[in-house]
Design a protein around this motif. Sequence first.
Motif, short mmCIF file in Angstrom:
data_model
loop_
_atom_site.label_atom_id
_atom_site.label_comp_id
_atom_site.label_asym_id
_atom_site.label_seq_id
_atom_site.Cartn_x
_atom_site.Cartn_y
_atom_site.Cartn_z
N TYR A 162 -50.68 1.50 59.97
CA TYR A 162 -52.03 1.67 59.44
C TYR A 162 -51.91 1.99 57.97
CZ TYR A 162 -56.58 3.83 58.50
OH TYR A 162 -57.80 4.15 57.95
N VAL A 163 -52.22 0.98 57.13
CA VAL A 163 -52.06 1.12 55.68
C VAL A 163 -53.35 0.64 55.01
CG1 VAL A 163 -50.70 0.47 53.66
CG2 VAL A 163 -49.58 0.70 55.88
N PRO A 164 -54.31 1.54 54.77
CA PRO A 164 -55.52 1.14 54.05
C PRO A 164 -55.19 0.62 52.66
CG PRO A 164 -55.77 3.31 55.06
CD PRO A 164 -54.32 2.96 55.16
N ASN A 165 -56.08 -0.22 52.13
CA ASN A 165 -55.79 -0.93 50.88
C ASN A 165 -55.44 -0.01 49.72
OD1 ASN A 165 -56.02 -3.49 51.86
ND2 ASN A 165 -58.08 -3.86 51.09
N TYR A 166 -56.14 1.08 49.55
CA TYR A 166 -55.90 1.95 48.39
C TYR A 166 -54.53 2.62 48.45
CZ TYR A 166 -57.10 5.38 44.75
OH TYR A 166 -57.12 6.13 43.60
N PHE A 167 -53.95 2.64 49.66
CA PHE A 167 -52.71 3.38 49.87
C PHE A 167 -51.52 2.45 50.15
CE2 PHE A 167 -56.37 5.80 51.25
CZ PHE A 167 -56.21 7.00 50.58
N ASP A 168 -51.53 1.27 49.55
CA ASP A 168 -50.53 0.28 49.95
C ASP A 168 -49.39 0.07 48.96
OD1 ASP A 168 -52.19 -0.87 48.08
OD2 ASP A 168 -53.11 -2.26 49.49
N LEU A 212 -46.50 -7.64 56.90
CA LEU A 212 -46.62 -6.57 57.89
C LEU A 212 -48.10 -6.31 58.15
CD1 LEU A 212 -43.91 -4.17 56.42
CD2 LEU A 212 -43.67 -5.65 58.42
N ARG A 213 -48.43 -5.90 59.36
CA ARG A 213 -49.83 -5.65 59.70
C ARG A 213 -50.29 -4.32 59.11
NH1 ARG A 213 -50.72 -6.48 66.03
NH2 ARG A 213 -52.71 -5.54 65.41
N ALA A 214 -51.49 -4.36 58.55
CA ALA A 214 -52.04 -3.16 57.90
C ALA A 214 -52.91 -2.35 58.84
CB ALA A 214 -52.86 -3.56 56.67
N GLU A 215 -53.35 -2.96 59.94
CA GLU A 215 -54.23 -2.27 60.89
C GLU A 215 -53.87 -2.66 62.31
OE1 GLU A 215 -58.20 -2.55 58.01
OE2 GLU A 215 -57.82 -4.03 59.60
N TRP A 222 -50.58 -6.31 54.89
CA TRP A 222 -50.55 -5.41 53.73
C TRP A 222 -51.06 -6.15 52.51
CZ3 TRP A 222 -45.47 -2.06 53.55
CH2 TRP A 222 -45.38 -1.30 54.73
N PHE A 223 -51.91 -5.48 51.73
CA PHE A 223 -52.43 -6.13 50.53
C PHE A 223 -51.29 -6.45 49.57
CE2 PHE A 223 -54.16 -6.04 46.21
CZ PHE A 223 -55.12 -7.02 46.32
N PHE A 224 -50.33 -5.53 49.42
CA PHE A 224 -49.13 -5.80 48.62
C PHE A 224 -48.00 -6.14 49.60
CE2 PHE A 224 -51.47 -3.17 45.55
CZ PHE A 224 -51.37 -3.98 44.43
#
Length: 407
Positions: A162-168, A212-215, A222-224
């Motif tokens: 679980y990696v929200p966009n702002y924290f990637d 990698l999956r962000a959610e 992942w955005f990055f």
Amino acid sequence: MTAIVDPDRVSTPQGEGATTISARTQKGVRVRDPRLDVFRGIAMFIILIAHVPGNWLTLWIPARFGFSDATEIFVFCSGMASALAFGGVYAKKGWWLGTVRVAFRIWQVYWAHIGLFIAIATAMALLVTFEVGTKDYIGSLNLHPFFNNPQSQLPGLLSLSYVPNYFDILPMYLVILALMPVVVGLAKYSQLGAFLFCIALWLAANVSGLNLRAEPWSQRGWFFNPFGWQLIFFTGFAFSIGWLPSPPRDRRLAWLAGTIVVLIVPFAYFRIYNQVPDLQAWRKDWNFLIQKTDFGILRYVHFLAVAYLAWFACGPGGKNLMPGDSGTWAARLWKTLLDVIQKVGQQSLGIFIISMFTARLYGVLFDLVGRSFWSMLTVNALGFSILIISAYFLGWIKSQPWRGGSK
């Protein structure tokens, strides 16, 4: 077999050798190259500007004039700094202890990421609880899934699923650091093999969609994408550790790089392409070349062109950055400015954490006082000041003043 180069021990003929972009040796004492910290410091200020919601200074950051932006500077310089920090350990202590050293850094960055998330989530929750402002600050960061179901999302947070966009950004850095032992191990036997491995990962990200999956509840990646962004990290790493030679200092190459940068401006600067339908269509049709998530190839080309111009302008060993010994007020002012920027660059991880946390609060402050010309100047000046003060404080802490002799 190709030996790993220790950047602290490489000589620098004609003022600048193949490996001394990040460090060099003078009379047996390691001297930190000013260019690395200056550009990392500049990136830190730009990153702060870019993450403050509704900040008009974002109209003037590098991303508005080209395909690459401060993220490329940050990741490239992180690669160079990693070669400086870990290359000597790999060379002197061997692959195993070098990898242990990298693992310790991964441990530090991992908990910095978790701490940053908890701190920002808590701050946003407090803003909503005390009804500060009129915006949904939790929703602005897409954190409702976390607050609605923390029992499920906490394991995702800790496992980086679980990696929200702002924290990637830090998770991307973690994966890239984890790739370092593989790349260094390959380079022990074949530098070409290490380069091909990095290129293959980048191709897999851009062509095959490796990410990698962000959610846990969606297929969003992942955005990055670390498998795409590792290319620029290991480019900086390779230059710094000596796997790649410094480019020739040639005015024709500088003109070529400058031409590339200028020609890209209309395709990147939104005030221009928003008025030209053909440019909008081009960006839509060729977005895969410039997209940020997987690190499109034209972002790489643009960054290399900008980096060459900066490297060329700085002169051998960064001598053109130095103010000289004139003693004039301008020279003293320039030296003071450089010292401040370098200090911020030297504390990049701590400053990044502070920047990402305070940026959200500056956005709240703008919501409360408005976004006038003077409030913009004041809040941005406040943000810069806090970064500078924090950098000097972190540097003081790292000097371990408590270990000094008693008076």
